[in-house]
Each structure stands twice: as structure tokens, then as C-alpha cells.
Design a protein around this motif. Structure first.
Motif, PDB file in Angstrom:
ATOM      1  N   ASN A  71       0.867  -1.182   0.000  1.00 30.99           N
ATOM      2  CA  ASN A  71       0.000   0.000   0.000  1.00 30.99           C
ATOM      3  C   ASN A  71       0.902   1.229   0.000  1.00 30.99           C
ATOM      4  OD1 ASN A  71       0.959   0.475   2.552  1.00 30.99           O
ATOM      5  ND2 ASN A  71      -0.797  -0.425   3.590  1.00 30.99           N
ATOM      6  N   LEU A  72       0.297   2.385   0.122  1.00 33.56           N
ATOM      7  CA  LEU A  72       1.067   3.621  -0.041  1.00 33.56           C
ATOM      8  C   LEU A  72       2.348   3.656   0.780  1.00 33.56           C
ATOM      9  CD1 LEU A  72      -1.212   6.731  -0.262  1.00 33.56           C
ATOM     10  CD2 LEU A  72       0.238   5.697  -1.987  1.00 33.56           C
ATOM     11  N   LEU A  73       2.186   3.404   2.049  1.00 32.14           N
ATOM     12  CA  LEU A  73       3.333   3.547   2.934  1.00 32.14           C
ATOM     13  C   LEU A  73       4.379   2.472   2.646  1.00 32.14           C
ATOM     14  CD1 LEU A  73       4.628   4.933   5.302  1.00 32.14           C
ATOM     15  CD2 LEU A  73       3.411   3.379   6.795  1.00 32.14           C
ATOM     16  N   GLU A  74       3.884   1.238   2.461  1.00 28.72           N
ATOM     17  CA  GLU A  74       4.814   0.153   2.179  1.00 28.72           C
ATOM     18  C   GLU A  74       5.534   0.388   0.856  1.00 28.72           C
ATOM     19  OE1 GLU A  74       1.781  -2.713   4.563  1.00 28.72           O
ATOM     20  OE2 GLU A  74       1.842  -2.777   2.379  1.00 28.72           O
ATOM     21  N   LYS A  75       4.775   0.884  -0.080  1.00 25.70           N
ATOM     22  CA  LYS A  75       5.348   1.213  -1.385  1.00 25.70           C
ATOM     23  C   LYS A  75       6.461   2.248  -1.225  1.00 25.70           C
ATOM     24  CE  LYS A  75       2.524   1.466  -5.327  1.00 25.70           C
ATOM     25  NZ  LYS A  75       3.195   0.628  -6.276  1.00 25.70           N
ATOM     26  N   ARG A  76       6.180   3.249  -0.401  1.00 23.85           N
ATOM     27  CA  ARG A  76       7.162   4.310  -0.190  1.00 23.85           C
ATOM     28  C   ARG A  76       8.452   3.732   0.374  1.00 23.85           C
ATOM     29  NH1 ARG A  76      10.251   7.079  -1.220  1.00 23.85           N
ATOM     30  NH2 ARG A  76      10.715   9.227  -0.717  1.00 23.85           N
ATOM     31  N   VAL A  77       8.293   2.869   1.346  1.00 26.03           N
ATOM     32  CA  VAL A  77       9.478   2.261   1.951  1.00 26.03           C
ATOM     33  C   VAL A  77      10.204   1.392   0.919  1.00 26.03           C
ATOM     34  CG1 VAL A  77      10.307   0.675   3.723  1.00 26.03           C
ATOM     35  CG2 VAL A  77       8.532   2.330   4.259  1.00 26.03           C
TER      36      VAL A  77
END
Lengths: 1098, 126
Positions: free
Chosen positions: A109-115
Motif C-alpha cells: 500500500n502507499l506507505l509500504e510502497k514508499r518504503v
């Protein structure tokens, strides 16, 4: 909506927090402490590096287990990623996690993608193969409706992206330039900036869009575009002069505080933006008065508003730059500079020295160089030493006040700079000594002083000098010891001998030393030491030393020769070297007359060898030739002969044996031979201007004045006074207010040691070229002879079997004189008997005109020579009848020329009547550009004769199958006109030519091409072996084999006129994996199709 | 151009590292050790700009934390010097008094900051 999105964007970092807890930083700490926190704390608590390593290795093995476990959720994965980043940052390899980082960016998801993206950008580098896996994700995210995802994708693109995949995302990013959100626009500009950095050609077409970005209403977007402009302007300032006005306006607005307050940093409006703008203006205004004038106002304004920070180095740097323009400015800051000179911080000291270096002149040189030497003795870093030593040597050479000082300074330079310094320094020094200056007595004194000082230096026991210094010493002693006027050089020979026996002296230096000994021996040959030395070294294990010793030994036996060989003080005399080896001419001529092969230069031999190998292995005609035993003829140069190798070795051997003799003619021995002083100084008398005697005298006056000053001031014995004194000696000659500068001579830069200009000797050059001519004459004439022999053999061997077949072709060709078509012309020259070796190979026939041509022109050696260069070989197809009626028959054939496809239609008139207004028309065809060759349009075809029409065909875009159609018109006497239609099939292969490139270039091209096609083809058993597949590809597709590595092959070809295409193929059992790449998008597909056809068909 | 951005503590442990040019992982450790050594040996009175091999280091110290930025020859030292301060100010605001542990805990966050501000080694903010 957009507001909400923006808030999300700005709160993005906050997402990390929300995910963990909502209690603000304090709460976050608690939850983090479980994993990463624990790790960080653990590491901080550790005291030794060893413990840290143990802990991290354990952590890494835990992580490895976790990330590869199928049960790991994305959320856990993200947590692992953060820890992995930390471990890798500490310098531990975490490469097992790379693939998971990419997965996380793909799936999270967004945050995981960012990481995930973050981890990727930190882990991977531009050329990492895993990066290709990311491209799809990036493309997907760029198309996402979620702005955060778009943002992340743009960010990763601007950080790290494989260059060859740029075309995949470029259109998407271009679209983003028009996006309604400024943050997206800005990031798009940055992504394009990245592309501009790594592949400027690919973004060339959107330069105009950058202008839009420059005018963007958002400051961030505009600021981002400045980086691109900075790069582009740096490359080509003149192309962007028209933008000067815009940049000035922007800077005015920035300086005038027109930007939003957000952009202020400590009440300075957008300082980094200002810097960037100033840089751009600097580039634009450079060397351009008119453009610069536009900027003055705003520059003035910026300067006025700028608050200068006093970080001393920075100030010094600035000053250094400023005084390059105007040295007198340094005077105002004299005392500051002196302070800096004694600053405890070595960096500031060095910066100061750099400044002093800029203001050095003949009057302050001693003080400044002394300061530099002081610093030099303290510093240990190699980089600094090399830099500083170079500067000192340069200054010393330029401004040295007297001989003693110069030699001493150079001694210091050599002993400190030692072996790290630039080799130019000792070389220049020796050249200076050898060539001298304008005054002979001065020269002698300098040399004498050098000799004396070296003798003293060598007297000191247990001191190790750098090798370079020893080399300089031995050269100087060898050359100029005689200046001491001693009877025998016994003393110095002893010293040199000692050095020679010293184990710490390198063998290179020993060569210098023994050269010096040799020179000295010629002046005094009865020396025990020399004898001992010869004894020692004739049994030395070092071949070089042994050689030198033997030379010395034999020279000693012939005193006269030795004296003439090693004259005193003649190191600068010109040496007439007979580079052409003309004295061998007679020998060469004799050998040649006895049938020796002519000499061929190395590169030619290699080329021939290469081409021979290729012929043997692959080429269709080559194979056939080899079977009939005529491989020799296949070399493109047409002169490769059986006696190749033996002839060459004889030639080289000859050169070697005479090499020794040749050296005897030279006047110099040993290493110093390579010194550029050999170039001679024939132009001395005319070149050297009169000595500026007065200036030297005045300098000395200045020096004494300084000394007087020093005496006076020292009596006051105050520290402050000392500094002032130092200042006065440092800044002497910089400005009119300087006390010492009474003579007003500050600006006269008198180069103490003026180097003599050299005039290249033209004479030897002439000899060489003359020799070259002789050489080429020899080679060409003998070639011709050999060709004759071969020609006879060929004829006998080939017999009659080809004559029948050839009669049609040569008959046809014979009847014409086609100047535009060299190959055909050559054919007709050669007549039937010497007709080229034609044999059928799948409707292609190869022939090599160059040899056969050489036959017919055997008596014109010059022409033969010129043809040797023309290694061109054109293949052509069979003559195929395309249409006929009772009167005429129209046939055509293709000639695959190097630069185009050449179509020849030949009309044969079968009737006994003359044909009138015969005309051939080719209908314009899609994809092709057809050019008629001039001079072949004759309206009348006589009875029973043949006439040809020639067209060159160029391809405009790749295709798979093509067709040329046309019609022929003619008129029999008094009858109506007849029209016959015909058509000819063209294949893409007609336009494919081998592209001969090196493996290295292949690699470069491969990366730069964006269009690729991969395909696996099943082939029959017989085809599966690499050699046979390769052969097919090479023969049928006309690909050039670049390299074969194991079961993989690299091939290259080009579509005419010049579209390269590369093929990488690999054999796997009965599967051929083909991978085409090209700069053209359709070419790989078309080639693949052809390739499949060929492989299946065979 | 910025080559790398380093945050280290007084003990010489790396807290945050970002490279804008690819450096082999084992060379990173060597480079960092050298850089940290040459920066930590300097007192506050000494100059913050260090010439290091063929590039320049700009270091700035905040309590126990040392920030070092490596730049190439064309970069303006003063600009980077102020940039470091700006970065720290932002961190300070974000964490409402930044401390060394904050940086190491939230290195991910800091990395996001850094990557938002700098891209391919150029200062972008403001």
C-alpha cells in the motif's frame, strides 16, 4: 480534492508515525524501540567494532529468514526493509533483500510502497540488473490516479532509473509537465533533469517544454528547471543567450523579495535559488560583454543584499579568485593573510599558500617558497605533496633569484616530492640545465653549482634519497662533472659505485647510474672502480644491467670510439637519426630480388590474419576458396601471401640485428635518451631575445633592500613588527604603496629561466617520407608479381566449368562501360579469363574484384597500390529474367553495395532490328527511395545487343517484404510502342550489411538502444550447434560476428544507410534465444522475422 | 553536485548516510571512516570546509551529531553549509527538538526528507 491530496503529500512523512502510534514522537519511539529501535540501541551500546559486526550479522540472518518466509506480510516486510536499510548503511551486505524491496514497491500500500521505493533507491545503482524489474511498477504508478503514487514514481525516476528504459516512461513523464499539481510538475522536471544527465539525447526533443517549466507560475517548478538549464547552458552557452533577460528578471524578483515568504531562509530570499541563477548568469555572461551588461544591475543588487559570512577559508578562496584579476587587492588584506599563514588549522594554511602562489613575483619568491616548503615538510598526505611540489617547482623555475637558491629549492622539491611528484618536474629541470639560458657563463655556473651540491648530498652517510632524485643526480653528475676541472672522476665514481651496490636503489635508477658511470669513464678510462664495476655487473642477474656493463666493457677497449660516442657537454646537440634506415635499402632490394616478401607493417599483418581466419571459418566464398587451396587470395587487401610469416620474421630479425649498429651512431647512451632535449635547438640564434640584464640586477637590488629592511625591523624585536615585515616581503611588488617597490618594477615579470623554443627538424621528416615512397613501391610491385602467379594458378585450377556460366554475365558486362559501378567495370577489364570466382550459394554469389583487377594493371604499380586500399567486395545476385517477349528479354540482378542496393536491369534485344525510344520506368514504391544512375539512358538499343539500366535503391523504413514494379517501353522501327510490365521482390536482407564493430563498442551500443525484441526459436538438431547457427546467420542475414563467448554470440549489422541493429544469441539445446536491439523501433521485429525464416528454411 | 550526505555521532557511528553517486558498499565503509576521522579531529574553531582527495567536505556539528556533506569541485561550500543548517532546522521542527536518537529512529523519515529536497545531488529547496 486537490487540497486534500496536497495535505496527504505534505503529511507523507507523518504516515510513518500514524502507522505506529498516534501519540506523537514520544509514542512513536516506544513502538519503534521494539525492532529498529532495539537494533539502534544495541549498536550504540556496543563498544567495539567486532561486537557490532557480530550483532549485525545475527540481525541479518534473522532478517534473511523473515523476508524469505512466505508467511511474512507486507507490513512486516516494510519493517524488515527499514532494518535492512540500516544494516546496509552501516556497511554490511544486505543484497538478499534487494528483490524484496522491489516486491514491496510493487505490491505494498502507499506507505509500504514508499518504503520499498526508498529501499530500492538506497540499495541499487543505475546499472543494477534488478532495476529493470522496477520499470513496470514505475510505469503503473505513473498512470495511477493516486497523486501520491505518481509522486513516488517520479521521485524514484529522478533518483535512479535504468538509462535504456527511459523511452518506456518518457511520454508519461512528459505528460506530467502539464499536470495541474505543481508538485507533480516539479518532480516531472526533476525526472527529466535526471534523464538529461544520463542520456541527454533522449530528451533533446522536449527542450521547448523546459521553457514552459521555466515560466511556470510555481516557483518550485521554475527552480527545478534551472538545474536543467544550468547543464544545457554549460554545454552550449551561445544557444541560450536569448534567455538572459528572463533569468535576470527572475533574479530581480527573487532579490526584490517577490517570492512567497516560505522561500525565505533566515530572512534571505531563496538563497539557493539565487546561487543557481547567478551560476547561470555567470555562464551566459562569460566572454560576452553585451550579455553581461544586462546583468550588472541585478548583480549589484544581489551583492549589496548578500550578507557575507566569515568562514575564513571561504573568504580566502574568494580572495584567491579576486586577486587573480587584480593582485593589488591583496594588499588591503595583508595582515589577515599573515594571520592565516600562522593559523593552527592546516587547511587554512594551505588555502593561504594557494593565495600566495597567485601573487608570487620575482621579489617575494624566496619568502613564499620558504613558507611553502615549511608546509610541505609538515604534510604527509600524498595529494597535497604532489600539488604543492608542482607549484614550488613552477615558481622556482619562473622567478628564481639566483643559482644557489634555485638548486637548493629544487633539491628540497626532489627530496620531499620524491617519487610521487609529476615526472615533468625532474624532466623539465634536467632540460633546463642542459639547454641553459641565454648566458653561457651563467649556465656553467648553475651546472657547476648543481654538481657541487649533489656531491655534498652524496657525501652524507645513511640518507636515502628518492629514486627520482638519484636519477637526476646521476644524470647531472654524468653530464657536468667535468666542470669541476678535476683530473680524474675517481671520487664521484666511487660514490656512484656505492649507490649501485645499494640494495634500496631500484633497477631503473641503476640504469641511470651506470649511464653516468659510462659517461665519466669516457673522460678517465683508467679506473679500478670501473673495472670492478664491470666485473660485478657482467654477471648480474638483471639483464639490463648486464647489457650496460658489457657495453661499457667493450667501449673501454676502444677509447676513440667511446670519446666520439660520449662527447662532453653535447647532450643538447642534435642527433641525426636515420629513421628511414636508408642504409638498408640495398640489402632490402637484394632480398626482394631474391624473392623475399615485402615488409608489411604490423597492423596490416594483423588485419590480414584476421580476415584470413574469418574467410576460413565462415564466409561462403571463403570456404570454397579454402577447399581449392587459395585462401591467400581472400584477404581484402589482396596481398596476403603464403610467405607472410616467414617474410615478416626475416624482416624483423633484420631490423633487430641492425638495431645495435644503429645505436652506435647515436651520441647518447642510457636512459636520458628519452629526454625531449633531443629535439634540438636549431632556432636558438633567431629565437632567443637579448637577456634582460638590467632586470636581474634590479632584482638583486630589491633583495638587498628586503634584507636591509629586515635588519632594521628586527632590531625593534616585536612580534607584530615581524608580521609586518613578513607582510612587506610577501606583498612586495604588488602595489605602488609597497615600500620595497621603490624601483617601480613590480610588473616586470622577468622569467629567470627562459626556456628556449624548439624548432622541429624537418630534414629527417623528409627522409622518412622519401623512404616511405620507396617502400610502397617495393611492396606494390612485388604484389603485382605475386598476383600474376596466382592468377595463372587460378585459371588452371578452375578450368572450364565456370566459363559457361560466366559467359552471360561477362558478355553483358563487357558490352558496357559502367563508370559508376566499379566492381562491374573491373569485371569487364578482366575479360573472361580473369573473371571472378563465382559460385552459387543460395542465389548469392560473391566475388572479389580487387585481386583480379590487380592482374590487369600489374604494370601500373601506382594504381595497384591504390587498389590495395580498396578492400571493397560487392556481392551480387544471379541474373534473373523478369519478363520477356519475342523481341526483348529483361533480366535483373542486385548488387549489394556497401552503401546501397544497386539494381541493374539489362534489356537484351533479341531481334535483328534496332529498338527505339527504349525506356525503363520504375514505379515509386513505399519504403524505398529509388535513384536512377545517370548516363545509362540511351533511347536506342541496337540489334542483338544488350543495354542496362541501373538504379540505386535506398530503404526509408524497415519492412519485411517489398516489391519494385515498373515497365519497359520500346518502339520497333515504325511500329507502335510496346510496354512490358515487370516486378522484382526485395527483401529486407537486401539492405542489411554487416556492421564491423568491436565488442566494446557493441556493449556501448547495446546499452544505448532502447528497442528490443526477444524470441526463442526452435531449430532442428543440426542447426542447434552454435557454429552452424552462426554460419547461417552470418551467411544469410549478413551479420557481422562480433564475438563468441561460450554458447553465446554477439552479432551486429546495419540497415542501410546507417541504422545499427545488434543481436545477442544463445544456444540452449535445440532452442535459439535471440535478442535484437536497435535504435529503430521496427527494425528488430523485421530482422527477427527474417531470422526465423532463415533458420526454419535451412 | 552533492556526492554524499552523512550524519555521524561523536563516537564515529554512522547515523544516516545517503549517496548520490554509487559507491561500492565496502568502499563506503572505508570512505566513511576516513571522512569521519578527518572531520572529528577538527575543533569548532577550525574551518568547516575540508579538501579531501579530489572533493570537498563540508561539516557542521550539532551537539553530539556531526553532519558531513561531500561535494565535488563545482559546488558552493557556503550554500551547502547553510543547507545543512536548514535541514537540521526542519528536523528540529518536525521532532520538536531533534536529538541523535530521533535521527536514527526515524532515519526512514529523514531519508524521505532528504530525497524530497535533493535529487541527484542538487539542492532543490527554496
Amino acid at each position: 480534492m486537490s487540497d486534500i491530496v496536497e495535505k496527504t503529500l505534505t503529511a507523507l512523512p507523518g504516515l510513518f508515525l500514524q502507522n505506529q502510534s498516534v501519540g506523537g514522537p514520544a509514542g512513536v519511539k516506544a513502538s519503534f524501540s521494539s525492532r529498529l529501535g532495539g537494533l539502534v540501541r544495541g549498536i550504540t551500546a556496543l563498544t567495539s567494532k567486532h561486537e557490532e559486526e557480530k550483532l549485525i550479522q545475527q540481525e541479518l540472518s534473522n532478517l534473511k529468514a523473515t523476508v524469505s518466509a512466505p508467511a511474512t506480510t507486507l507490513k512486516m516486510m516494510k519493517e524488515c526493509m527499514v532494518r535492512l536499510i540500516y544494516c546496509e548503511m552501516l556497511g554490511y551486505d544486505a543484497s538478499f533483500g534487494y528483490i524484496h524491496a522491489i516486491k514491496l514497491a510493487q505490491q505494498g500500500n502507499l506507505l509500504e510502497k514508499r518504503v520499498g521505493y526508498l529501499a530500492v533507491s538506497l540499495f541499487l545503482h543505475e546499472n543494477h540488473e534488478l532495476l529493470l524489474l522496477l520499470v513496470n511498477t514505475v510505469v503503473k504508478d505513473l498512470q495511477s490516479t493516486n497523486l501520491v503514487e505518481v509522486c513516488m514514481a517520479l521521485t524514484i525516476v529522478s533518483q535512479i532509473f535504468p538509462r535504456e528504459m527511459i523511452p518506456a516512461v518518457l511520454p508519461l513523464i512528459e505528460d506530467k509537465l502539464q499536470h495541474s499539481k505543481e508538485i507533480i510538475r516539479r518532480k516531472a522536471v526533476l525526472a527529466l533533469y535526471k534523464f538529461h544527465l544520463i542520456a541527454p539525447n533522449q530528451v533533446q526533443h522536449i527542450h521547448i517544454k523546459f521553457r514552459k517549466a521555466l515560466c511556470d507560475r510555481d516557483v518550485g517548478v521554475m527552480a527545478a528547471s534551472l538545474h536543467i538549464y544550468f547543464r544545457m547552458i554549460k554545454e552550449n552557452p551561445s544557444a541560450y543567450k536569448d534567455l538572459t533577460g528572463s533569468f535576470v528578471t527572475i533574479l530581480k524578483q527573487v532579490v526584490g523579495g517577490k517570492l512567497p515568504v516560505d522561500f525565505n531562509y533566515h530572512s534571505v530570499p531563496a538563497p539557493w535559488l539565487q546561487i543557481q541563477l547567478l551560476r547561470i548568469l555567470g555562464l551566459l555572461g562569460k566572454d560576452d560583454q553585451r550579455t553581461s551588461e544586462l546583468m550588472y544591475d541585478v548583480l549589484d543588487e544581489s551583492l549589496r543584499r548578500a550578507e557575507l559570512n566569515h568562514n575564513v577559508t571561504y573568504g580566502l578562496k574568494a580572495l584567491t579568485y579576486v586577486i587573480q584579476q587584480d593582485p593589488t587587492l591583496a594588499l588591503q588584506h595583508q595582515m589577515t593573510i599573515i594571520e592565516c599563514l600562522d593559523h593552527p588549522d592546516p587547511i587554512i594554511k594551505r588555502e593561504t599558500l594557494e593565495l600566495l602562489y597567485r601573487i608570487t613575483n620575482a621579489q617575494n619568491i624566496t619568502v613564499i617558497v620558504q613558507k611553502m616548503l615549511e608546509y610541505l615538510h609538515q604534510s604527509k598526505e600524498e595529494y597535497i605533496i604532489v600539488n604543492l611540489v608542482g607549484k614550488i617547482a613552477e615558481l622556482a623555475e619562473k622567478y628564481a633569484p639566483d643559482n644557489a637558491w634555485f638548486i637548493q629549492t629544487m633539491n628540497a622539491v626532489f627530496s620531499v616530492g620524491g617519487d610521487v611528484m609529476h615526472p615533468d618536474i625532474p624532466n623539465n629541470f634536467m632540460r633546463l640545465l642542459a639547454e641553459g639560458f641565454d648566458d653561457e657563463t651563467e649556465d656553467q655556473q648553475l651546472r657547476l653549482y648543481a654538481v657541487q651540491s649533489y656531491l655534498t648530498l652524496l657525501d652524507v652517510e645513511n640518507v636515502f634519497y628518492p629514486q627520482k632524485f638519484l636519477q637526476v643526480m646521476s644524470w647531472v653528475l654524468g653530464e657536468y662533472y667535468y666542470l669541476l676541472d678535476k683530473d680524474t672522476p675517481e671520487e664521484v665514481l666511487t660514490k656512484l659505485y656505492k649507490l649501485l651496490m645499494n640494495a634500496s636503489v631500484s633497477s631503473e635508477t641503476k640504469a641511470w647510474l651506470i649511464a653516468a658511470v659510462t659517461k665519466l669513464t669516457s673522460q678517465a678510462h683508467s679506473s679500478n672502480i670501473v673495472e670492478r664495476l664491470i666485473q660485478e655487473f657482467t654477471i648480474s642477474l638483471d639483464t639490463c644491467m648486464r647489457q650496460h656493463a658489457f657495453e661499457l666493457k667493450h667501449l673501454r677497449e676502444n677509447v676513440e670510439l667511446m670519446k666520439s660516442l660520449l662527447p662532453v657537454d653535447k647532450s643538447c646537440e642534435d642527433m641525426v637519426v636515420d629513421a628511414s634506415l636508408s642504409f638498408l635499402d640495398g640489402f632490402v632490394a637484394e632480398e626482394l630480388s631474391q624473392g623475399a616478401a615485402p615488409y608489411k607493417p604490423h597492423h596490416q599483418r594483423q588485419e590480414e590474419k584476421l580476415s584470413q581466419e574469418k574467410v576460413l571459418n565462415f564466409e561462403p566464398y571463403g570456404l570454397s576458396f579454402s577447399s581449392s587451396g587459395f585462401t591467400g587470395r581472400q584477404s581484402p587487401a589482396g596481398i596476403s601471401l603464403g610467405s607472410d610469416i616467414s617474410g615478416n620474421s626475416a624482416e624483423t630479425g633484420l631490423k633487430e640485428t641492425n638495431g645495435l649498429k644503429l645505436e652506435g651512431i647515436k651520441k647518447l647512451w642510457g636512459k636520458e635518451g628519452y629526454l625531449p632535449k633531443k629535439e634540438g635547438k636549431t632556432g636558438d640564434e633567431t629565437e632567443a631575445p637579448p637577456v634582460p640584464q638590467e632586470s636581474i640586477i634590479m632584482e638583486t637590488v630589491d633583495q638587498t633592500l628586503i634584507k636591509k629592511d629586515q635588519c632594521q625591523v628586527l632590531t625593534q624585536s616585536k612580534e607584530e613588527k615581524e608580521k609586518q615585515l613578513l607582510a612587506s616581503s610577501l606583498f612586495v611588488g604588488l602595489g605602488s604603496e609597497s615600500t620595497v617597490n621603490l624601483l617601480g618594477k613590480a610588473d616586470t615579470v622577468s622569467h629567470k629561466f627562459r626556456r628556449k623554443s624548439k624548432i622541429k627538424e624537418t630534414k629527417s621528416g623528409e627522409t622518412t617520407s622519401a623512404h616511405n615512397r620507396t617502400c610502397s613501391y617495393f611492396s606494390s610491385s612485388s604484389n603485382a608479381t605475386y598476383e600474376d602467379g596466382y592468377y595463372l594458378d587460378t585459371l588452371q585450377d578452375r578450368g572450364d566449368k565456370e566459363l559457361n556460366k560466366l559467359s552471360l554475365n561477362s558478355g553483358l558486362l563487357d558490352s558496357e562501360s559502367l563508370t559508376e559501378l566499379p566492381s562491374v567495370e573491373k569485371l569487364s577489364n578482366c575479360k573472361l579469363s580473369s573473371s571472378p570466382s563465382l559460385f552459387t550459394d543460395n542465389s548469392m554469389e560473391g566475388f572479389q574484384p580487387s585481386q583480379s583487377t590487380a592482374l590487369s594493371v600489374a604494370n601500373e604499380t601506382s594504381l595497384a597500390a591504390s587498389l590495395l586500399e580498396e578492400t571493397s567486395e560487392h556481392m551480387h545476385s544471379d541474373l534473373v529474367e523478369v519478363c520477356h517477349n519475342e523481341t526483348i528479354s529483361l533480366s535483373s540482378f542486385k548488387i549489394w553495395k556497401d552503401d546501397c542496393l544497386f539494381m541493374v536491369w539489362s534489356v537484351s534485344n533479341k531481334s535483328g532490328l534496332e529498338l527505339e525510344s527504349a525506356d525503363l520506368e520504375i514505379a515509386p514504391a513505399e519504403n524505398f527511395k529509388i535513384t536512377e544512375q545517370p548516363g545509362c539512358r540511351l533511347p536506342i538499343i541496337e540489334a542483338e545487343s544488350i543495354k542496362t539500366f541501373q538504379y540505386s535503391v535506398q530503404v526509408e523504413k524497415p519492412f519485411t517484404e517489398g516489391n519494385l514494379s515498373g515497365f519497359i517501353n520500346y518502339q520497333m522501327m515504325d511500329t507502335h510502342s510496346v510496354q512490358l510490365e515487370f516486378s522484382v521482390n526485395l527483401s529486407l536482407l537486401d539492405f542489411i550489411r554487416p556492421l564491423k564493430i568491436s565488442t566494446e563498442n557493441f556493449g556501448k551500443l547495446w546499452l544505448s538502444f532502447a528497442n528490443d525484441v526477444k524470441q526463442n526459436i526452435k531449430v532442428s538438431e543440426s542447426q542447434a550447434a552454435l557454429p552452424s547457427a552462426l554460419k547461417t546467420l552470418q551467411q544469410k542475414l549478413r551479420l557481422h560476428v562480433v564475438e563468441i563467448i561460450g554458447n553465446e554470440g554477439l552479432l551486429a549489422c546495419q540497415l542501410l544507410p546507417s541504422i545499427p541493429c545488434l543481436l545477442h544469441f544463445r544456444v540452449h539445446g535445440d532452442v535459439l534465444a535471440l535478442w535484437f536491439r536497435s535504435s529503430c523501433s521496427t527494425l528488430p521485429d523485421c530482422l527477427l522475422y527474417q531470422c526465423q525464416k532463415v533458420m526454419e528454411g535451412s | 553536485m552533492i556526492k554524499f550526505f552523512l550524519m555521524v555521532n561523536k563516537q564515529g557511528q554512522t547515523r544516516l548516510a545517503k549517496y548520490y553517486e554509487h559507491v561500492e558498499i565496502n568502499k563506503r565503509t572505508v570512505l566513511e571512516t576516513e571522512v569521519i576521522k578527518s572531520c572529528l579531529s577538527r575543533s569548532n574553531e577550525q574551518c568547516s570546509f575540508i579538501e579531501f582527495k579530489d572533493f570537498k567536505l563540508i561539516c557542521r556539528r550539532y551537539a553530539a551529531l556531526l553532519i558531513v556533506v561531500g561535494v565535488n569541485d563545482t559546488e558552493n561550500e557556503m550554500a551547502i553549509y547553510e543547507f545543512i543548517h536548514n535541514f537540521v532546522e526542519v528536523l528540529d521542527e518536525y521532532f520538536s527538538r531533534v536529538s541523535e536518537l530521533d535521527v536514527s529512529f526515524f532515519k526512514a523519515v529523514s531519508q524521505v526528507f532528504l530525497s524530497t529536497w535533493q535529487s541527484t545531488g542538487v539542492v532543490l529547496i527554496r
